[in-house]
Design an enzyme around this catalytic site. Structure first.
Site, PDB file in Angstrom:
ATOM      1  CE  LYS A  11      -4.097  -2.125   2.340  1.00  0.00           C
ATOM      2  NZ  LYS A  11      -5.002  -1.772   3.511  1.00  0.00           N
ATOM      3  CE1 TYR A  51      -9.347  -2.944   0.459  1.00  0.00           C
ATOM      4  CE2 TYR A  51      -8.700  -0.851  -0.670  1.00  0.00           C
ATOM      5  CZ  TYR A  51      -8.489  -1.904  -0.052  1.00  0.00           C
ATOM      6  OH  TYR A  51      -7.229  -2.182   0.422  1.00  0.00           O
ATOM      7  CG  PHE A  59     -13.285   2.312   7.277  1.00  0.00           C
ATOM      8  CD1 PHE A  59     -12.742   1.729   5.916  1.00  0.00           C
ATOM      9  CD2 PHE A  59     -13.945   1.596   7.976  1.00  0.00           C
ATOM     10  CE1 PHE A  59     -12.928   0.334   5.920  1.00  0.00           C
ATOM     11  CE2 PHE A  59     -14.114   0.220   7.983  1.00  0.00           C
ATOM     12  CZ  PHE A  59     -13.594  -0.436   6.967  1.00  0.00           C
ATOM     13  NE  ARG A  87      -7.034 -13.108   5.967  1.00  0.00           N
ATOM     14  CZ  ARG A  87      -7.645 -11.840   5.637  1.00  0.00           C
ATOM     15  NH1 ARG A  87      -7.238 -11.308   4.514  1.00  0.00           N
ATOM     16  NH2 ARG A  87      -8.115 -11.230   6.372  1.00  0.00           N
ATOM     17  CB  THR A  93      -6.860  -5.609  10.023  1.00  0.00           C
ATOM     18  OG1 THR A  93      -7.458  -6.471   9.324  1.00  0.00           O
ATOM     19  CG2 THR A  93      -7.153  -4.255   9.117  1.00  0.00           C
ATOM     20  NE  ARG A 104      -2.261  -5.813   7.375  1.00  0.00           N
ATOM     21  CZ  ARG A 104      -3.357  -6.373   7.120  1.00  0.00           C
ATOM     22  NH1 ARG A 104      -3.723  -7.312   7.692  1.00  0.00           N
ATOM     23  NH2 ARG A 104      -3.867  -5.941   6.111  1.00  0.00           N
ATOM     24  CG  ASN A 114      -3.854  -2.228   6.917  1.00  0.00           C
ATOM     25  OD1 ASN A 114      -3.730  -1.611   5.537  1.00  0.00           O
ATOM     26  ND2 ASN A 114      -4.417  -2.884   7.092  1.00  0.00           N
ATOM     27  CG  HIS A 117      -5.771  -6.165   0.266  1.00  0.00           C
ATOM     28  ND1 HIS A 117      -6.956  -6.269   0.823  1.00  0.00           N
ATOM     29  CD2 HIS A 117      -5.805  -7.177  -0.912  1.00  0.00           C
ATOM     30  CE1 HIS A 117      -7.658  -7.074   0.344  1.00  0.00           C
ATOM     31  NE2 HIS A 117      -7.093  -7.684  -0.638  1.00  0.00           N
ATOM     32  CD  GLU A 128      -9.115  -9.026  -3.222  1.00  0.00           C
ATOM     33  OE1 GLU A 128      -9.793  -8.813  -2.506  1.00  0.00           O
ATOM     34  OE2 GLU A 128      -7.888  -9.582  -3.025  1.00  0.00           O
TER      35      GLU A 128
END
Ligand code: CMP
Length: 140
Positions: A11, A51, A59, A87, A93, A104, A114, A117, A128
């Site tokens: 990100k 998203y 948010f 993950r 998250t 993270r 964060n 993704h 995706e």
């Protein structure tokens, strides 16, 4: 366990701090292979589509604005149980709840910024991946 593919985004908070290589080192050390990767500037349309499931969340606007604020690196990761493994490698998250050694915990700034993704299930991974890569861009 089966070989899977998952979709990853490094990100804007991470690309802005020159952390692409640091994140990729953690990914590869965990045994995941980066089988496709490109650095892009997401458009507002792309971010809103990506998203869309969060559209009703308070948010959402902030999330879209953040994702288009600087370049991102989109990736396809491959490996045994890649979806769950990535993950684990990302961590929770909310970085204050992420386990030691996770991306993270090491690098994220906040729940919004964060750093990474990762897809949450095989169906979403397929959707995706298809949003950002054509088949011949993925070389396993
Ligand atoms: P990601 O895995 O990309 O999927 C949805 C994103 O929404 C999530 O990571 C967070 O970055 C973001 N998010 C979740 N909760 C919040 C929140 N309370 N405020 C801002 N962003 C959030």
């Amino acid at each position: 366990m089966a070989i899977e593919r998952t979709f990853s985004i490094i990100k804007p908070d991470a690309t802005a701090r020159n952390l692409t290589g640091a994140v990729n080192a953690i990914i590869e050390k965990a045994g995941l292979r980066i089988v496709a990767q490109k650095r892009i500037r997401m458009t507002r349309d792309q971010a809103e589509t990506f998203y869309a499931v969060h559209k009703a969340r308070p948010f959402f606007g902030e999330l879209v604005d953040f994702m288009i604020s600087a370049p991102v690196v989109v990736q396809v990761l491959e490996g045994e149980g890649a979806i769950a493994k990535y993950r684990d490698v990302m961590g929770a998250t909310d970085p204050s709840k992420a386990a030691d050694g996770t991306i993270r915990k090491l690098h994220a700034k906040s729940i919004g910024e964060n750093s990474v993704h990762g897809s949450d299930a095989s169906e979403t991974a397929a959707i995706e991946i298809a949003q950002f890569f054509s088949g011949n861009e993925i070389v396993g």
